[in-house]
Motif scaffolding. Structure first.
Motif, mmCIF file in Angstrom:
data_model
loop_
_atom_site.group_PDB
_atom_site.id
_atom_site.type_symbol
_atom_site.label_atom_id
_atom_site.label_comp_id
_atom_site.label_asym_id
_atom_site.label_seq_id
_atom_site.Cartn_x
_atom_site.Cartn_y
_atom_site.Cartn_z
ATOM 1 N N ARG A 1 0.859 -1.190 0.000
ATOM 2 C CA ARG A 1 0.000 0.000 0.000
ATOM 3 C C ARG A 1 0.892 1.236 0.000
ATOM 4 O O ARG A 1 1.536 1.559 0.993
ATOM 5 N N ARG A 2 0.916 1.942 -1.111
ATOM 6 C CA ARG A 2 1.831 3.075 -1.250
ATOM 7 C C ARG A 2 1.390 4.286 -0.433
ATOM 8 O O ARG A 2 2.215 5.040 0.063
ATOM 9 N N GLN A 3 0.072 4.490 -0.325
ATOM 10 C CA GLN A 3 -0.421 5.634 0.431
ATOM 11 C C GLN A 3 -0.549 5.253 1.906
ATOM 12 O O GLN A 3 -1.240 4.300 2.251
ATOM 13 N N ASP B 1 -1.791 6.114 5.646
ATOM 14 C CA ASP B 1 -2.789 6.962 6.299
ATOM 15 C C ASP B 1 -2.215 7.603 7.564
ATOM 16 O O ASP B 1 -1.111 7.284 8.017
#
Length: 255
Positions: A106-108, A110
């Motif tokens: 998951r590149r993004q 949170d």
């Protein structure tokens, strides 16, 4: 007849009691849980058991050596070995988290994971403070740094990891309880929709502002800065309780 096991009064061993709790419980708990949850929530396949064993050994070695040196009444030079071992353990844990971050799917990332990763970096601040106390400041002139040491432990990495991981784990737990039987019967809210992003962002701003201001107030011995920082931290706590309450009281709804 002297029946005391230790040569000094019990007050002299309060630092042992504190570090047994903070290092032996909190730090090991956070590194242990973090080594599982951080890669999991980053969706990272990274794993290195040997590195984690080194982290475990260094942190425990630091704690045990500190206890032995304290009981033996050795000089502050001896404690440098404990500090080096603890610092090495924390740095290795940081390396582990960084490598998990680098190979994440998951590149993004949170906000919850960002504050959790920040807590890893915050682990270094108390060690810097204790080095200043033992080796650079004259005896009797380090009260503010001692307060800083305790504050950065309790309101630094411990608080930051709680603020991050609560909103990664609690929403899923509640969602699983409320929607596990309804997941295939229509669209349901995602776990992230169980709490307010705006409240969470406000909480992070209040926490980080309060943390920095309170440190500045400690170092500068300015009551007004301390009070503003304390108010910001209190606001962060109120927003935290508000958002967790929103999650816990969530009622089932179909979208």
């Amino acid at each position: 007849m002297n029946t005391h096991i230790f040569p000094e009064s019990s007050v002299a061993y309060l630092s042992l009691h504190a570090h047994l709790g903070l290092v032996g419980w909190f730090l090991l708990l956070i590194t242990g849980v973090g080594s599982r949850l951080i890669p999991m929530f980053l969706i990272s396949k990274y794993s290195n058991k040997n590195l984690l064993w080194w982290v475990y050994g260094m942190i425990n070695g630091a704690l045990v050596s500190f206890i032995l040196f304290k009981i033996a009444g050795l000089t502050s030079i001896a404690f440098l070995l404990s500090i080096i071992a603890g610092l090495t353990g924390i740095l290795l844990f940081g390396v582990y988290c960084y490598k998990a971050y680098k190979v994440r799917i998951r590149r993004q990332v949170d906000d919850q994971m960002k504050i959790s990763l920040l807590s890893v970096a915050q682990m270094l601040i108390p060690l810097i403070a204790i080095i200043l106390i033992l080796y650079f400041l004259p005896a009797g002139e380090y009260l503010n740094i001692s307060i800083l040491y305790g504050f950065c432990i309790l309101f630094g990495w411990i608080t930051a990891i709680i603020l991050g991981m609560t909103f990664k784990t609690l929403p899923f737990i509640v969602w699983n309880k409320v929607y596990t039987k309804k997941a295939f019967k229509g669209r349901t809210p995602t776990p992230k929709e169980l709490f307010s992003d705006k409240i969470y962002s406000g909480m992070l701003i209040a926490y980080l502002s309060g943390f920095v201001l309170f440190i500045a107030g400690i170092l500068l011995s300015q009551d007004i800065i301390l009070k503003v920082g304390a108010f910001a931290l209190l606001l962060a706590a109120v927003l935290y309780v508000t958002n967790t309450g929103k999650i816990i009281t969530h009622q089932q709804k179909q979208l």
